[in-house]
Design an enzyme around this catalytic site. Structure first.
Site, short mmCIF file in Angstrom:
data_model
loop_
_atom_site.label_atom_id
_atom_site.label_comp_id
_atom_site.label_asym_id
_atom_site.label_seq_id
_atom_site.Cartn_x
_atom_site.Cartn_y
_atom_site.Cartn_z
N GLU A 47 0.82 -1.22 0.00
CA GLU A 47 0.00 0.00 0.00
C GLU A 47 0.85 1.27 0.00
OE1 GLU A 47 -2.68 2.43 3.11
OE2 GLU A 47 -2.51 0.27 3.42
N ASP A 48 1.96 1.27 0.76
CA ASP A 48 2.69 2.52 0.99
C ASP A 48 4.00 2.66 0.22
OD1 ASP A 48 0.74 3.34 2.73
OD2 ASP A 48 1.74 2.60 4.52
#
Length: 744
Positions: free
Chosen positions: A89-90
């Protein structure tokens, strides 16, 4: 990308080494090597990234991994996933990279967690479905997500105030029930305490202070209570550990709210726990009942407060004996009796099952619950609010056990009816149910079942589901099936609802405008006019008070009250010449700014939520029902949790300005001892001393005790606090409390 300083790199390494010390004795070299590989990969991927608190981001995955290992007792695969859970996600890495390096199983769990994107994303009602779909494949997805949320709650101090309220509300609404259902008592309690601390800081600090104040007195009572028990256990050669547990500040506050009592009136602050170090050759149940016998020989039990969760454990695996006894100094004390194995399961739920039995067996025990969730997921209804409400019914309710005529046992929520039981067995049985036989006695389908009932369902081919059935169903399954029977013809309902609106507006001789429809949609907290038509057509809502909702002008002396409450008041003259789009542009609300509640709101309307009826001066937040309308809720409103969990991005900061002219309907309840002239004293104080208008005053007297129900128009909380303080000084009045619901 910024680079970390040497001090930050040392901080990361120290935190990781502390984590390794905790787990190194649990795993062999191969598993520790996998964990090491996951940390080094995650650390490199997150290099230079910081959290809002300013610390390196990698500290978060390490902390989550520690919760997964220590509090949940899960294995190396789960620890690897916890270290990697934010990578996809990051950072720039993809799921395929995780799969290539760590295998398909790790990648699948990481994928399940990534679908709940963002540390503090509040659109969980929609993404929850995705998470639950992975549950039947691997229950670890939810367990790691709960660990992730726990660490986020522990580090909530760095977030702004309105975000704290939003995140704490979401945690109470969704993650606490999930932890409860999975038997994670210790984590559930900590999530509740942290949510309470950030959502209601003043109340939290007050209760914490009061608990600290009474600590010495409490310890004396505990020692006085347990000394004879310990002595008797020794005489009987029973190997037990006796401890005491204090009720959490959140559960104390909940009881104070629910029963409208003060801190000093909450009588079961203490629970004594007796843990039996069980002997292998004697049944655990028998050992616990031996201890119960000793306790009730010393202290007299309260007959209606004995609970046997050993013979029939709770759905989340909880086993224990509970008994409330009259202790020293005339205090009721709850005693919990369980074996060391039961205590481990009670505190750590799934993790303890993992240790005490084959993990596959426990996942099989979860199968009936997962099956119910799957049915909800397959429902044709797309309303996320409704899905969440029904899902929570499966999470947090107490349960009863009932039996079929053949002796098969089914678990249902407390308060379940014959109809709930019928739908639990089969959809067709529910649809055709006309009643039941319990102990050879005929009962209607609305009859509330008791624990241990043996139920024979009676059916008729002429029967079909009715809308009023929703009033006496307590299980998510039954409610879902009943609603689906109506929602299959949704388009027909929409047309019917449209017709109802047109006819109602014609009857009251009011024009049907887009502005009126917006007011209706906002009033019922719906998303759009299609949903309004549909709910009307299905009979879920009605237009009995349409005139009030659309705020028709009249010479009524309460016109200002209605205008402010239902968003009336009209537009300024200079706006009349503007186009609709220009007007909307001036009215659109800035989500980033604090919404000020002014006494004469001109072109931006707000309404006060009926569920909690806030008044000026109370802590409130706003819910954007449309871009130009805000519904104001008290920060502690339970109903607000539904919006936080699904549409957290629509929650905005709100603040009262000084209100002097406008007044708001408020309800007070009075209790006390009847005496001559007390009613006159009360009404004189309200109307003459405080100059407060009364809508209605009702007093009931029975056997020398009176109860008063007062509906008053109050300007703000200061006026209300002063009034309550002075009412309490009147001789004979024992208690004054505010009732938030005006319609009860």
């Amino acid at each position: 990308m910024q680079h970390f300083t040497q001090a930050e790199i040392r901080q990361i390494e120290d935190r990781y080494q502390d984590f390794l010390k905790v787990i190194k004795n649990k795993f062999d070299e191969g598993r520790l090597a996998r964990i090491e590989k996951a940390f080094r990969f995650s650390n490199a991927a997150h290099h230079g990234i910081k959290r809002k608190s300013g610390e390196p981001f990698i500290i978060h995955p390490i902390s989550v991994a520690k919760i997964v290992a220590v509090d949940l007792g899960l294995g190396a695969t789960s620890i690897v996933v916890a270290l990697l859970h934010d990578v996809v996600e990051d950072t720039d890495y993809r799921l395929s990279d995780i799969e290539n390096m760590f295998g398909d199983r790790v990648a699948r769990i990481v994928d399940g967690l990534t679908k709940l994107s963002g540390d503090f994303d509040s659109r969980h009602a929609l993404t929850l479905k995705k998470m639950l779909m992975t549950l039947s494949d691997d229950v670890r997805v939810i367990l790691i997500k709960i660990a992730d949320r726990l660490h986020n709650m522990r580090t909530l101090d760095s977030m702004p105030a309105h975000k704290k309220i939003k995140i704490a509300g979401e945690t109470l609404f969704l993650y606490v029930p999930l932890a409860h259902r999975l038997g994670l008592h210790a984590i559930k309690s900590e999530l509740e305490e942290l949510s309470f601390k950030h959502k209601h800081p003043d109340e939290y600090n007050q209760i914490t202070y009061l608990l600290h104040n009474q600590e010495e007195q409490r310890n004396y009572l505990v020692n006085e209570f347990i000394t004879p028990i310990i002595q008797k256990l020794k005489e009987e050669s029973l190997d037990c550990t006796v401890t005491h547990r204090l009720k959490t500040s959140y559960s104390i506050w909940q009881k104070m709210q629910k029963k409208s009592v003060s801190f000093n009136e909450v009588y079961d602050l203490l629970a004594i726990r007796i843990v039996v170090n069980s002997k292998p050759n004697i049944s655990e149940k028998r050992q616990c009942f031996d201890v119960l016998s000793i306790v009730t020989d010393i202290y007299k039990p309260k007959p209606d407060r004995i609970r046997d969760w050993i013979t029939t454990p709770k759905a989340n695996g909880y086993e224990s004996l509970h008994v409330t006894v009259m202790g020293p100094q005339g205090k009721w004390v709850e005693v919990q009796i369980r074996t060391d194995r039961m205590d481990d399961v009670a505190e750590h739920g799934f993790a303890a099952h993992y240790r005490y039995k084959d993990i596959r067996n426990f996942e099989n025990e979860l199968d009936p619950w997962i099956e119910q969730i799957r049915e909800l997921l397959q429902s044709t209804d797309a309303d996320a609010f409704e899905f969440l409400d029904e899902f929570k019914l499966n999470l947090f309710s107490s349960e009863i056990n009932v039996f079929t005529p053949k002796g098969d046992m089914y678990s249902l929520p407390t308060g379940a009816s014959v109809l709930d039981f019928a739908y639990e067995i089969h959809t067709d049985l529910g649809n055709k149910c006309i009643g039941a036989k319990i102990n050879l006695k005929l009962v209607p389908l609305s009859h509330v079942l008791q624990n241990g009932d043996q139920v024979e369902i009676l059916t008729s081919e002429n029967q079909s589901p009715k809308l009023e059935w929703l009033k006496f169903t307590a299980s998510a399954k039954a409610r879902g099936k009943i609603k689906n029977a109506f929602k299959q013809e949704k388009s027909k309902h929409t047309e019917k609802g449209k017709k109802i609106i047109e006819e109602t507006f014609t009857n009251i001789k009011a024009p049907l405008t887009s502005n009126s429809l917006k007011k209706l949609t906002a009033h019922f907290n719906l998303n759009n006019k299609e949903q309004l038509y549909s709910e009307l057509g299905m009979g879920f809502i009605n237009l009995d008070n349409l005139k009030e909702i659309i705020g028709k002008k009249s010479e009524n002396k309460l016109v200002k009250y209605w205008n402010i409450t239902f968003g009336g008041g009209g537009k300024k003259k200079e706006e009349e010449g503007k186009t609709q789009s220009e007007t909307n542009a001036t009215k659109k609300i800035d989500k980033k700014k604090t919404f000020l509640l002014k006494e004469n709101q001109d072109n931006i309307t707000f309404s006060l939520a009926k569920c909690c009826n806030p008044i000026p001066g109370e802590q409130v937040v706003g819910y954007l029902s449309t871009d130009e309308h805000v519904v104001i809720h008290k920060t502690g409103c339970p109903e607000l949790g539904r919006f936080i969990a699904n549409q957290g991005e629509k929650i905005i900061r709100a603040e009262w300005t000084k209100f002097k002219r406008q007044s708001y309907l408020t309800r007070l309840n009075l209790e006390g001892f009847d005496r001559l002239g007390i009613v006159n004293e009360v009404t004189t104080l309200i109307s003459k001393v405080h100059s407060i208008n009364m809508r209605s005053v009702k007093f009931d007297t029975h056997d020398g005790i009176f109860q008063g129900d007062l509906f008053l128009y109050i300007h703000n909380t200061d006026d209300l606090t002063n009034l309550i303080t002075q009412l309490k000084t009147i001789k004979g009045i024992d208690n004054v409390s505010r009732i938030e619901n005006l319609n009860e």
